[in-house]
Write an enzyme that holds these catalytic residues in place. Sequence first.
Site, PDB file in Angstrom:
ATOM      1  N   ARG A 252      -2.819   6.340   2.731  1.00 24.42           N
ATOM      2  CA  ARG A 252      -4.158   6.571   3.281  1.00 24.42           C
ATOM      3  C   ARG A 252      -4.229   6.471   4.807  1.00 24.42           C
ATOM      4  O   ARG A 252      -4.878   7.312   5.456  1.00 24.42           O
ATOM      5  CB  ARG A 252      -5.186   5.624   2.658  1.00 24.42           C
ATOM      6  CG  ARG A 252      -5.414   5.868   1.157  1.00 24.42           C
ATOM      7  CD  ARG A 252      -6.634   5.138   0.626  1.00 24.42           C
ATOM      8  NE  ARG A 252      -7.858   5.826   0.987  1.00 24.42           N
ATOM      9  CZ  ARG A 252      -8.686   5.444   1.927  1.00 24.42           C
ATOM     10  NH1 ARG A 252      -8.451   4.331   2.616  1.00 24.42           N
ATOM     11  NH2 ARG A 252      -9.769   6.142   2.200  1.00 24.42           N
TER      12      ARG A 252
ATOM     13  N   GLY B 267     -18.857   9.168  -4.378  1.00 23.23           N
ATOM     14  CA  GLY B 267     -18.547   9.209  -2.957  1.00 23.23           C
ATOM     15  C   GLY B 267     -19.135   8.043  -2.205  1.00 23.23           C
ATOM     16  O   GLY B 267     -19.247   8.057  -0.982  1.00 23.23           O
TER      17      GLY B 267
ATOM     18  N   TYR C  57      -5.332  10.095   5.884  1.00 22.75           N
ATOM     19  CA  TYR C  57      -6.756  10.163   6.177  1.00 22.75           C
ATOM     20  C   TYR C  57      -7.130   9.465   7.484  1.00 22.75           C
ATOM     21  O   TYR C  57      -8.317   9.389   7.811  1.00 22.75           O
ATOM     22  CB  TYR C  57      -7.564   9.506   5.052  1.00 22.75           C
ATOM     23  CG  TYR C  57      -7.457  10.156   3.705  1.00 22.75           C
ATOM     24  CD1 TYR C  57      -7.792  11.491   3.527  1.00 22.75           C
ATOM     25  CD2 TYR C  57      -7.034   9.433   2.592  1.00 22.75           C
ATOM     26  CE1 TYR C  57      -7.705  12.092   2.287  1.00 22.75           C
ATOM     27  CE2 TYR C  57      -6.945  10.027   1.343  1.00 22.75           C
ATOM     28  CZ  TYR C  57      -7.285  11.351   1.198  1.00 22.75           C
ATOM     29  OH  TYR C  57      -7.201  11.936  -0.040  1.00 22.75           O
TER      30      TYR C  57
ATOM     31  N   PRO D  18     -18.326   6.827  -9.997  1.00 22.74           N
ATOM     32  CA  PRO D  18     -17.693   6.030  -8.945  1.00 22.74           C
ATOM     33  C   PRO D  18     -16.211   5.800  -9.223  1.00 22.74           C
ATOM     34  O   PRO D  18     -15.812   5.572 -10.356  1.00 22.74           O
ATOM     35  CB  PRO D  18     -18.464   4.707  -9.009  1.00 22.74           C
ATOM     36  CG  PRO D  18     -18.907   4.611 -10.438  1.00 22.74           C
ATOM     37  CD  PRO D  18     -19.209   6.028 -10.860  1.00 22.74           C
ATOM     38  N   GLY D  19     -15.423   5.879  -8.202  1.00 20.47           N
ATOM     39  CA  GLY D  19     -14.005   5.538  -8.300  1.00 20.47           C
ATOM     40  C   GLY D  19     -13.713   4.415  -7.323  1.00 20.47           C
ATOM     41  O   GLY D  19     -13.567   3.252  -7.677  1.00 20.47           O
TER      42      GLY D  19
ATOM     43  N   CYS E  56      11.430   7.346   7.270  1.00 22.99           N
ATOM     44  CA  CYS E  56      12.070   8.000   8.405  1.00 22.99           C
ATOM     45  C   CYS E  56      11.171   9.098   8.989  1.00 22.99           C
ATOM     46  O   CYS E  56      11.526  10.281   9.024  1.00 22.99           O
ATOM     47  CB  CYS E  56      13.417   8.577   7.980  1.00 22.99           C
ATOM     48  SG  CYS E  56      14.444   9.069   9.382  1.00 22.99           S
ATOM     49  N   GLU E  57       9.965   8.689   9.386  1.00 22.83           N
ATOM     50  CA  GLU E  57       8.979   9.513  10.087  1.00 22.83           C
ATOM     51  C   GLU E  57       8.007   8.536  10.716  1.00 22.83           C
ATOM     52  O   GLU E  57       8.066   7.336  10.457  1.00 22.83           O
ATOM     53  CB  GLU E  57       8.218  10.420   9.114  1.00 22.83           C
ATOM     54  CG  GLU E  57       8.979  11.615   8.604  1.00 22.83           C
ATOM     55  CD  GLU E  57       8.104  12.522   7.737  1.00 22.83           C
ATOM     56  OE1 GLU E  57       6.929  12.713   8.090  1.00 22.83           O
ATOM     57  OE2 GLU E  57       8.613  13.010   6.731  1.00 22.83           O
TER      58      GLU E  57
END
Length: 405
Positions: free
Chosen positions: A302, A222, A306, A264-265, A332-333
């Site tokens: 993202r 994180g 988020y 970790p990512g 289309c949004e």
Amino acid sequence: MNHTVHREQLIQIGIKYGTPLYIYDSGKIEIQYIKMKKAFSSVKNFRINYACKANTNLNILKFLQNLGSGLDTVSIQEVELGLKSGFHPKHIIFTPNCVSIQEIKQAVDLGVRINIDNLSILEQFGDDHQDYPVGIRINPHIMAGGNSKISVGHVDSKFGISYHQIPHMKRILKNTGLKIEGFHMHTGSDISDIKAFLRGAKVLFQIAIDFPNLDYIDFGSGFPVPYKKNDIKTDLYFLSNYLIEEFQSFCKDYGRQVTLILEPGKFLVSESGYFLVNVNVIKHTTSTVFAGVDSGFNHFIRPMFYEAYHYIENISNPYGRFRFYTVVGYICESDTFGFNRKISEIREGDVLCIKNAGAYCFSMSSNYNSRYRPSEVMIINGKDFLIRRRETMQDLLRNIVDVKI
């Protein structure tokens, strides 16, 4: 080791492969990996397990495996990708949540390590596989993470076994004879307050001390990376100095060394990534100038999902006069990459580069609006390699069953 990707190189790669396009700099991944290894070099048994949900391209997995990384996986499919990439089964930890006992049993058949995060599955697993040691994912009841969607260690989270349920967990272990080889936690992603992470670690130490024969303690990850110029980034040396001190104290009280694992990512791959898009149209309204590009949240979710900030640069016209634009996609949004951003003058046909595109970007992409997913390219020793072809109509239709109606 040269990890600097220049604007001219990005433009040439964009011309060569077309847009939209993901580009990953392997040099930056290696730098981040080495940085973490050095920060914990005083720990005798230390392992980095890359959280591959961030980016599961086989070539990135193979690159990290060659660096010596293990693998953190959350689905049986990620386990299989890890095995295909050359990871030894015992260097893969499978930490799913809310999956069936059948998926857990598949992981047993593949020989990987398993972390179990709920009492129901723990009891079912112990009835059939008491000779297969597992880890336990603990919920430390710590609120951490940069967004409510990625804060996963608090009291109302679906993740992990509550530390208040330890007596029940002990009863299951006694009843089934199941052996525990490790403990795991993950409080959330983009943790801005490292002290919250360290509070969770203390909870884990307090629990683990009562369990003999542990092989590892897994602290998850994180750790944030900077998205803006003055963003908080992980102070690895503050983190490592404190965590190592607490870990060594635990090992002394425990009577022997166990393995310290981090997962970790984003920390490893986020900053390695660049996402190139072409500007289709400049559109003026009464209050806004839109730069509409050849991509959308189907490729890069993202910002919409988020409310994440990603720096956007006009690499075709970097020295142009700065103006304010809202960069939007073709879905289309409502589909916004960046609202009211100060960017050097954008013209139709320009190429924009969206930074920090290495983690949770392509891996969260979709075919929404029946759009093709983009290509991926990896830069290795200064050379570009295509690591995923752009999709075609054949890919969209591959699994469709054409019923005669």
